[in-house]
Design a protein around this motif. Structure first.
Motif, PDB file in Angstrom:
ATOM      1  N   LEU A 144       0.849  -1.191   0.000  1.00 39.69           N
ATOM      2  CA  LEU A 144       0.000   0.000   0.000  1.00 39.69           C
ATOM      3  C   LEU A 144       0.888   1.246   0.000  1.00 39.69           C
ATOM      4  N   SER A 145       0.645   2.170  -0.897  1.00 36.92           N
ATOM      5  CA  SER A 145       1.403   3.435  -0.992  1.00 36.92           C
ATOM      6  C   SER A 145       0.533   4.596  -0.541  1.00 36.92           C
ATOM      7  N   ASN A 146       1.145   5.764  -0.424  1.00 38.73           N
ATOM      8  CA  ASN A 146       0.408   6.957   0.001  1.00 38.73           C
ATOM      9  C   ASN A 146      -0.360   7.606  -1.131  1.00 38.73           C
ATOM     10  N   ASP A 147      -0.160   7.118  -2.340  1.00 34.93           N
ATOM     11  CA  ASP A 147      -0.817   7.734  -3.496  1.00 34.93           C
ATOM     12  C   ASP A 147      -2.163   7.105  -3.825  1.00 34.93           C
ATOM     13  N   ILE A 148      -2.729   6.381  -2.893  1.00 33.83           N
ATOM     14  CA  ILE A 148      -4.016   5.730  -3.155  1.00 33.83           C
ATOM     15  C   ILE A 148      -5.106   6.785  -3.154  1.00 33.83           C
ATOM     16  N   LYS A 149      -6.012   6.708  -4.124  1.00 32.44           N
ATOM     17  CA  LYS A 149      -7.043   7.730  -4.277  1.00 32.44           C
ATOM     18  C   LYS A 149      -7.949   7.787  -3.054  1.00 32.44           C
ATOM     19  N   GLY A 150      -8.240   6.658  -2.489  1.00 35.27           N
ATOM     20  CA  GLY A 150      -9.104   6.649  -1.307  1.00 35.27           C
ATOM     21  C   GLY A 150      -8.487   7.397  -0.148  1.00 35.27           C
ATOM     22  N   LEU A 151      -7.175   7.267   0.046  1.00 35.65           N
ATOM     23  CA  LEU A 151      -6.503   7.992   1.122  1.00 35.65           C
ATOM     24  C   LEU A 151      -6.476   9.482   0.849  1.00 35.65           C
ATOM     25  N   LYS A 152      -6.258   9.894  -0.406  1.00 36.24           N
ATOM     26  CA  LYS A 152      -6.255  11.321  -0.762  1.00 36.24           C
ATOM     27  C   LYS A 152      -7.611  11.950  -0.465  1.00 36.24           C
ATOM     28  N   ARG A 153      -8.652  11.241  -0.771  1.00 36.13           N
ATOM     29  CA  ARG A 153      -9.993  11.767  -0.507  1.00 36.13           C
ATOM     30  C   ARG A 153     -10.221  11.952   0.981  1.00 36.13           C
ATOM     31  N   GLU A 154      -9.780  11.010   1.779  1.00 28.34           N
ATOM     32  CA  GLU A 154      -9.938  11.127   3.224  1.00 28.34           C
ATOM     33  C   GLU A 154      -9.139  12.320   3.766  1.00 28.34           C
ATOM     34  N   ARG A 155      -7.955  12.578   3.210  1.00 30.15           N
ATOM     35  CA  ARG A 155      -7.154  13.720   3.659  1.00 30.15           C
ATOM     36  C   ARG A 155      -7.839  15.042   3.327  1.00 30.15           C
ATOM     37  N   ARG A 156      -8.407  15.113   2.123  1.00 36.95           N
ATOM     38  CA  ARG A 156      -9.106  16.355   1.748  1.00 36.95           C
ATOM     39  C   ARG A 156     -10.292  16.609   2.646  1.00 36.95           C
ATOM     40  N   GLU A 157     -11.061  15.569   2.921  1.00 33.38           N
ATOM     41  CA  GLU A 157     -12.218  15.749   3.797  1.00 33.38           C
ATOM     42  C   GLU A 157     -11.789  16.124   5.219  1.00 33.38           C
ATOM     43  N   ALA A 158     -10.691  15.524   5.706  1.00 35.28           N
ATOM     44  CA  ALA A 158     -10.200  15.886   7.043  1.00 35.28           C
ATOM     45  C   ALA A 158      -9.701  17.334   7.083  1.00 35.28           C
ATOM     46  N   LYS A 159      -9.052  17.783   6.002  1.00 36.02           N
ATOM     47  CA  LYS A 159      -8.560  19.158   5.927  1.00 36.02           C
ATOM     48  C   LYS A 159      -9.717  20.154   5.911  1.00 36.02           C
ATOM     49  N   LYS A 160     -10.767  19.839   5.159  1.00 36.32           N
ATOM     50  CA  LYS A 160     -11.932  20.722   5.110  1.00 36.32           C
ATOM     51  C   LYS A 160     -12.614  20.800   6.468  1.00 36.32           C
ATOM     52  N   ASN A 161     -12.752  19.660   7.127  1.00 37.16           N
ATOM     53  CA  ASN A 161     -13.367  19.653   8.456  1.00 37.16           C
ATOM     54  C   ASN A 161     -12.544  20.464   9.451  1.00 37.16           C
ATOM     55  N   LYS A 162     -11.229  20.416   9.346  1.00 34.19           N
ATOM     56  CA  LYS A 162     -10.349  21.166  10.244  1.00 34.19           C
ATOM     57  C   LYS A 162     -10.473  22.670  10.011  1.00 34.19           C
ATOM     58  N   GLU A 163     -10.495  23.106   8.718  1.00 32.23           N
ATOM     59  CA  GLU A 163     -10.660  24.538   8.398  1.00 32.23           C
ATOM     60  C   GLU A 163     -12.016  25.039   8.837  1.00 32.23           C
ATOM     61  N   HIS A 164     -13.043  24.237   8.683  1.00 31.92           N
ATOM     62  CA  HIS A 164     -14.384  24.640   9.080  1.00 31.92           C
ATOM     63  C   HIS A 164     -14.492  24.831  10.591  1.00 31.92           C
ATOM     64  N   SER A 165     -13.831  23.975  11.349  1.00 30.26           N
ATOM     65  CA  SER A 165     -13.856  24.113  12.811  1.00 30.26           C
ATOM     66  C   SER A 165     -13.090  25.350  13.269  1.00 30.26           C
ATOM     67  N   LYS A 166     -12.001  25.714  12.554  1.00 27.49           N
ATOM     68  CA  LYS A 166     -11.249  26.918  12.894  1.00 27.49           C
ATOM     69  C   LYS A 166     -12.084  28.172  12.677  1.00 27.49           C
ATOM     70  N   LYS A 167     -12.830  28.216  11.551  1.00 25.96           N
ATOM     71  CA  LYS A 167     -13.672  29.371  11.261  1.00 25.96           C
ATOM     72  C   LYS A 167     -14.741  29.544  12.317  1.00 25.96           C
ATOM     73  N   GLN A 168     -15.267  28.454  12.798  1.00 23.34           N
ATOM     74  CA  GLN A 168     -16.290  28.529  13.832  1.00 23.34           C
ATOM     75  C   GLN A 168     -15.722  29.113  15.119  1.00 23.34           C
ATOM     76  N   LYS A 169     -14.453  28.801  15.428  1.00 24.71           N
ATOM     77  CA  LYS A 169     -13.823  29.344  16.629  1.00 24.71           C
ATOM     78  C   LYS A 169     -13.501  30.846  16.469  1.00 24.71           C
ATOM     79  N   VAL A 170     -13.072  31.254  15.274  1.00 20.28           N
ATOM     80  CA  VAL A 170     -12.703  32.652  15.042  1.00 20.28           C
ATOM     81  C   VAL A 170     -13.947  33.528  15.036  1.00 20.28           C
ATOM     82  N   ASN A 171     -14.996  33.131  14.417  1.00 22.61           N
ATOM     83  CA  ASN A 171     -16.227  33.903  14.296  1.00 22.61           C
ATOM     84  C   ASN A 171     -17.328  33.247  15.124  1.00 22.61           C
TER      85      ASN A 171
END
Length: 310
Positions: A281-308
């Motif tokens: 298993l490598s890090n370039d698997i499409k399923g893993l990339k999708r999970e990283r993007r969704e985790a990144k979006k969830n993290k940015e969304h939680s930061k915005k909620q704290k700032v505003n």
């Protein structure tokens, strides 16, 4: 005026029609035994002995028949009628005259039409009653026989070759695949004495110990025995022979396919071992990339909620 087709109204009549219907695997052939206009005492005894040997699958008529002349055109119509009436495919017809004494005609039918004929004269006949032997050795009804054809004339002479085929069909009974040695208790020995004469005798088999798994066999003559002199024979017509030799095509069996009354047609598919444990298993698997993007979006969304905060 066209005659109306009669349809069976009872279950018994339907079963009888099914017995006469063509089958993919045919059962044992029945034999029809007939008397001619005139028969001798020897011929009557011959016909009785043949019926005794095949009494489990034979029909015998004792009434004299005047209009049966199998080798003449139109003379075989009565034979074909009796064959259809009794559902017999083998015919034994006996007659006696000054020109052809002790005459025996052996015939086969196809679709209740005459297929071929062999005419023989009976000489030096000895009946079953004239033999003295232990009755415990008498062949049992329905047992399977051995056949022994001795002499090269059975392969080189056309008349004897034809007679051999008819005798095999007449006495072999039902064709089977598996056989118990204890059920084989008789043998027909046919010896070609000359180009036209065959000595035929019927013997019982006596099994004795031999010290090996295969027992030792002894022959005990139980009768009848006779000389068969070939007089005339008629081979089948080529077109009829071609039609009779046709075999039904069996459905080809498909591998790994079964039929279930509930689920219908089921199939098995062979899958080789995928060896999942050895996959890298490598890090370039499409399923893993999708999970990283969704985790990144969830993290940015939680930061915005704290700032505003609201």
């Amino acid at each position: 005026m066209v005659a109306a087709i009669r349809v069976p109204k009872t279950r018994r009549a339907r079963r009888e029609l099914l017995k006469h219907a063509p089958k993919l695997v045919e059962t044992g052939k029945k034999t029809l035994i007939l008397h001619g206009t005139k028969t001798s005492a020897v011929l009557n005894s011959v016909l009785s002995d043949i019926y005794h040997l095949k009494r489990d699958n034979a029909v015998k008529y004792t009434k004299k028949n005047d209009n049966i002349r199998p080798f003449e055109s139109g003379g075989e119509s009565s034979l074909e009628f009796f064959s259809l009436k009794t559902d017999c495919s083998l015919i034994v017809y006996g007659s006696h005259s000054k020109k052809r004494p002790n005459n025996l005609i052996l015939g086969r039918t196809y679709d209740h039409h005459i297929y071929d004929l062999v005419e023989v004269g009976v000489e030096n006949y000895k009946s079953m009653e004239s033999y003295v032997y232990d009755k415990k050795l008498a062949p049992k009804l329905g047992s399977k026989p051995f056949f022994a054809f001795i002499g090269e004339h059975f392969e080189s002479v056309e008349e004897l070759k034809h007679l051999k085929e008819v005798l095999l069909d007449l006495f072999r009974g039902e064709v089977i695949e598996n056989l118990n040695l204890a059920g084989v208790d008789r043998i027909y020995v046919c010896t070609a004495i000359s180009l036209t004469t065959v000595y035929m005798m019927h013997c019982a088999l006596r099994l004795k110990r031999s010290g090996t798994p295969i027992p030792r066999m002894e022959l005990v003559e139980v009768g009848p025995s006779m000389d068969l002199v070939v007089r005339r024979h008629r081979l089948p017509v080529e077109s009829l022979k071609k039609e009779a030799m046709k075999t039904a095509e069996h459905a080809k069996k498909v591998k790994n396919v079964t039929k279930d009354p509930v689920q219908g047609r089921l199939g098995k598919v062979y899958m080789p071992d995928q060896q999942v444990g050895r996959l890298t298993l490598s890090n370039d698997i499409k399923g893993l990339k999708r999970e990283r993007r969704e985790a990144k979006k969830n993290k940015e969304h939680s930061k915005k909620q704290k700032v505003n905060p609201e």
